[in-house]
Scaffold this motif. Structure first.
Motif, PDB file in Angstrom:
ATOM      1  N   HIS A  63      36.751  44.644  45.887  1.00 20.34           N
ATOM      2  CA  HIS A  63      36.524  43.537  44.943  1.00 20.34           C
ATOM      3  C   HIS A  63      37.715  42.578  44.961  1.00 20.34           C
ATOM      4  O   HIS A  63      38.359  42.343  43.935  1.00 20.34           O
ATOM      5  CB  HIS A  63      36.320  44.067  43.518  1.00 20.34           C
ATOM      6  CG  HIS A  63      35.270  45.125  43.395  1.00 20.34           C
ATOM      7  ND1 HIS A  63      33.925  44.848  43.465  1.00 20.34           N
ATOM      8  CD2 HIS A  63      35.385  46.460  43.205  1.00 20.34           C
ATOM      9  CE1 HIS A  63      33.240  45.962  43.323  1.00 20.34           C
ATOM     10  NE2 HIS A  63      34.086  46.958  43.170  1.00 20.34           N
ATOM     11  N   ALA A  64      37.997  42.012  46.116  1.00 20.11           N
ATOM     12  CA  ALA A  64      39.169  41.140  46.246  1.00 20.11           C
ATOM     13  C   ALA A  64      39.085  39.935  45.318  1.00 20.11           C
ATOM     14  O   ALA A  64      40.101  39.435  44.837  1.00 20.11           O
ATOM     15  CB  ALA A  64      39.331  40.677  47.690  1.00 20.11           C
ATOM     16  N   ASP A  65      37.862  39.467  45.022  1.00 19.44           N
ATOM     17  CA  ASP A  65      37.711  38.314  44.142  1.00 19.44           C
ATOM     18  C   ASP A  65      38.160  38.631  42.716  1.00 19.44           C
ATOM     19  O   ASP A  65      38.878  37.839  42.086  1.00 19.44           O
ATOM     20  CB  ASP A  65      36.269  37.808  44.155  1.00 19.44           C
ATOM     21  CG  ASP A  65      35.260  38.889  43.805  1.00 19.44           C
ATOM     22  OD1 ASP A  65      35.581  40.093  43.929  1.00 19.44           O
ATOM     23  OD2 ASP A  65      34.127  38.528  43.410  1.00 19.44           O
ATOM     24  N   ILE A  66      37.771  39.792  42.199  1.00 20.71           N
ATOM     25  CA  ILE A  66      38.184  40.191  40.852  1.00 20.71           C
ATOM     26  C   ILE A  66      39.688  40.477  40.818  1.00 20.71           C
ATOM     27  O   ILE A  66      40.394  40.106  39.876  1.00 20.71           O
ATOM     28  CB  ILE A  66      37.393  41.430  40.379  1.00 20.71           C
ATOM     29  CG1 ILE A  66      35.896  41.127  40.393  1.00 20.71           C
ATOM     30  CG2 ILE A  66      37.834  41.864  38.985  1.00 20.71           C
ATOM     31  CD1 ILE A  66      35.018  42.317  40.084  1.00 20.71           C
ATOM     32  N   TYR A  71      45.228  38.914  39.368  1.00 19.18           N
ATOM     33  CA  TYR A  71      46.555  38.736  39.964  1.00 19.18           C
ATOM     34  C   TYR A  71      47.106  37.339  39.689  1.00 19.18           C
ATOM     35  O   TYR A  71      48.248  37.184  39.248  1.00 19.18           O
ATOM     36  CB  TYR A  71      46.426  38.989  41.463  1.00 19.18           C
ATOM     37  CG  TYR A  71      47.707  38.873  42.260  1.00 19.18           C
ATOM     38  CD1 TYR A  71      48.685  39.853  42.181  1.00 19.18           C
ATOM     39  CD2 TYR A  71      47.902  37.795  43.138  1.00 19.18           C
ATOM     40  CE1 TYR A  71      49.841  39.767  42.943  1.00 19.18           C
ATOM     41  CE2 TYR A  71      49.051  37.707  43.898  1.00 19.18           C
ATOM     42  CZ  TYR A  71      50.023  38.692  43.794  1.00 19.18           C
ATOM     43  OH  TYR A  71      51.169  38.593  44.545  1.00 19.18           O
ATOM     44  N   ARG A  72      46.291  36.316  39.926  1.00 19.33           N
ATOM     45  CA  ARG A  72      46.741  34.945  39.676  1.00 19.33           C
ATOM     46  C   ARG A  72      46.963  34.689  38.193  1.00 19.33           C
ATOM     47  O   ARG A  72      47.915  34.006  37.799  1.00 19.33           O
ATOM     48  CB  ARG A  72      45.721  33.943  40.219  1.00 19.33           C
ATOM     49  CG  ARG A  72      45.707  33.786  41.735  1.00 19.33           C
ATOM     50  CD  ARG A  72      44.965  32.497  42.083  1.00 19.33           C
ATOM     51  NE  ARG A  72      44.826  32.299  43.509  1.00 19.33           N
ATOM     52  CZ  ARG A  72      43.720  32.594  44.197  1.00 19.33           C
ATOM     53  NH1 ARG A  72      42.679  33.117  43.568  1.00 19.33           N
ATOM     54  NH2 ARG A  72      43.655  32.361  45.489  1.00 19.33           N
ATOM     55  N   THR A 148      38.563  31.672  45.852  1.00 19.33           N
ATOM     56  CA  THR A 148      39.067  32.734  44.984  1.00 19.33           C
ATOM     57  C   THR A 148      39.866  33.742  45.788  1.00 19.33           C
ATOM     58  O   THR A 148      40.957  34.155  45.393  1.00 19.33           O
ATOM     59  CB  THR A 148      37.900  33.453  44.273  1.00 19.33           C
ATOM     60  OG1 THR A 148      37.171  32.504  43.508  1.00 19.33           O
ATOM     61  CG2 THR A 148      38.412  34.559  43.365  1.00 19.33           C
ATOM     62  N   VAL A 149      39.344  34.124  46.930  1.00 18.11           N
ATOM     63  CA  VAL A 149      40.055  35.034  47.831  1.00 18.11           C
ATOM     64  C   VAL A 149      40.692  34.199  48.939  1.00 18.11           C
ATOM     65  O   VAL A 149      39.972  33.617  49.768  1.00 18.11           O
ATOM     66  CB  VAL A 149      39.108  36.079  48.439  1.00 18.11           C
ATOM     67  CG1 VAL A 149      39.862  36.993  49.402  1.00 18.11           C
ATOM     68  CG2 VAL A 149      38.423  36.891  47.348  1.00 18.11           C
ATOM     69  N   VAL A 158      41.184  37.979  55.330  1.00 17.46           N
ATOM     70  CA  VAL A 158      41.643  38.011  53.944  1.00 17.46           C
ATOM     71  C   VAL A 158      43.162  38.131  53.911  1.00 17.46           C
ATOM     72  O   VAL A 158      43.755  38.920  54.655  1.00 17.46           O
ATOM     73  CB  VAL A 158      41.008  39.196  53.184  1.00 17.46           C
ATOM     74  CG1 VAL A 158      41.620  39.349  51.796  1.00 17.46           C
ATOM     75  CG2 VAL A 158      39.505  39.009  53.084  1.00 17.46           C
ATOM     76  N   ILE A 159      43.791  37.348  53.049  1.00 18.19           N
ATOM     77  CA  ILE A 159      45.240  37.407  52.879  1.00 18.19           C
ATOM     78  C   ILE A 159      45.556  38.397  51.764  1.00 18.19           C
ATOM     79  O   ILE A 159      44.961  38.337  50.688  1.00 18.19           O
ATOM     80  CB  ILE A 159      45.814  36.022  52.533  1.00 18.19           C
ATOM     81  CG1 ILE A 159      45.524  35.036  53.666  1.00 18.19           C
ATOM     82  CG2 ILE A 159      47.311  36.115  52.273  1.00 18.19           C
ATOM     83  CD1 ILE A 159      45.874  33.600  53.314  1.00 18.19           C
TER      84      ILE A 159
END
Length: 246
Positions: A63-66, A71-72, A148-149, A158-159
Motif C-alpha cells: 500500500h505505497a499510496d497510503i 509519510y508526507r 501520490t507514489v 517506485v521510489i
C-alpha cells in the motif's frame, strides 16, 4: 554544582565524546516524537492502521499510496531548524571533543547544524532511491512529486525513502561503526530517547568510559546506570552548557 554545570565540567574534561540520540532530540525543533503523550503513536490511535503497521516494509510494498500519505503528512518537516542540542554537538565536533553522533532520527538536523560524523541508524528522509534502477532522489523530489507514489523519471520504478521500516534490518556498517565509537568513548551523552527500540538501544551497553549522562524527559530502563540524569528540555539544557563552555 547543579546538573548543567556538572555536564559542562565533564565535557571540558573529555576528548572522546559520543552522543546517542532519539526523537526527543528534535521535538524542540517542532518535530513530534513517537511515544510521548503528544507523540505520533498517540495522536494516530484512531487511524485505521497503527503507525507500526503503516511504517512496515510489508505495508509499503502492498500500500505505497497510503504509506506516502502518512509519510508526507506526518514525518516530513523540511523547514525544521536545529535547536540548542544539535548546535552544541556540532560545536563539540568542530573543537575535536565529540567523535560521533549516533542517531535514531531520520530528519538530518545534525548535519544541518554542522555535524559531519553522523551515524544514522534508521536512515534519512534526505536520501531516496528507485527500487529498480537505484537512481538517487532528494527530499524535494518526494515532496513535489505529482503522483501520490513517487516514481523514477528514468525507469518508472517506485521510489523508496532510505529509512529503515519495521521488518527491515539496520545497516551493518553503521552498527559496527557505532560500536567502535561507543567502545572508545570517554563520555557518553544519551539524549531524547526512551531506549525501547531494539537493537539500537542495546548499543549503549558497549560504552565502557568514565561517565554516562542521560537527558530525557521521562524515565528509562537505563536511568539507574547513568551517572547524571537531566529531565529538562534537552535543547534548553544544551544552550546553557554552550554558554558555560565559553
Amino acid at each position: 554544582m547543579n546538573a548543567t554545570e556538572q555536564l559542562a565540567a565533564w565535557i571540558r574534561e573529555s576528548s572522546n565524546i559520543v552522543f546517542f540520540g532519539g526523537a526527543g532530540t528534535s521535538t524542540e525543533s517542532g518535530i513530534p516524537d513517537f511515544r510521548s503523550a503528544a507523540g505520533l503513536y498517540q495522536t494516530e490511535q484512531h487511524s485505521p492502521y497503527p503507525p507500526e503497521e503503516l511504517l512496515s516494509r510489508r505495508f509499503f510494498d502492498q500500500h505505497a499510496d497510503i504509506f506516502y500519505d502518512f509519510y508526507r503528512g506526518k514525518m516530513l518537516h523540511p523547514d525544521a531548524a536545529p535547536n540548542g542540542c544539535h548546535r552544541l554537538l556540532a560545536r563539540l565536533e568542530q573543537e575535536g571533543r565529540l567523535q560521533a553522533v549516533i542517531t535514531q532520527n531520520i530528519d538530518g538536523l545534525h548535519q544541518k547544524a554542522g555535524s559531519s560524523n553522523v551515524l544514522e541508524l534508521h536512515g534519512s528522509i534526505h536520501r531516496n532511491a528507485c527500487m529498480d534502477c537505484k537512481r538517487f532522489y532528494a527530499l524535494d523530489d518526494i515532496i513535489t512529486a505529482k503522483d501520490t507514489v513517487p516514481r523514477c523519471t528514468a525507469c518508472g520504478g517506485v521510489i523508496k525513502p532510505d529509512v529503515v521500516l519495521y521488518e527491515e534490518e539496520l545497516d551493518q556498517t553503521i552498527l559496527y561503526r557505532s560500536v567502535d565509537a561507543l567502545s572508545s568513548a570517554d563520555l557518553l551523552l544519551v539524549g531524547g530517547t526512551s531506549l525501547t527500540v531494539y537493537p539500537a538501544a542495546q548499543l549503549i551497553t558497549y560504552f565502557q568510559g568514565k561517565h554516562t549522562v542521560l537527558l530525557n524527559a521521562t524515565p528509562t530502563a537505563y536511568d539507574r546506570r547513568a551517572d547524571l540524569l537531566i529531565t529538562d528540555p534537552i535543547g534548553e539544557v544544551m544552550n546553557k552548557v554552550d554558554q558555560l563552555l565559553d
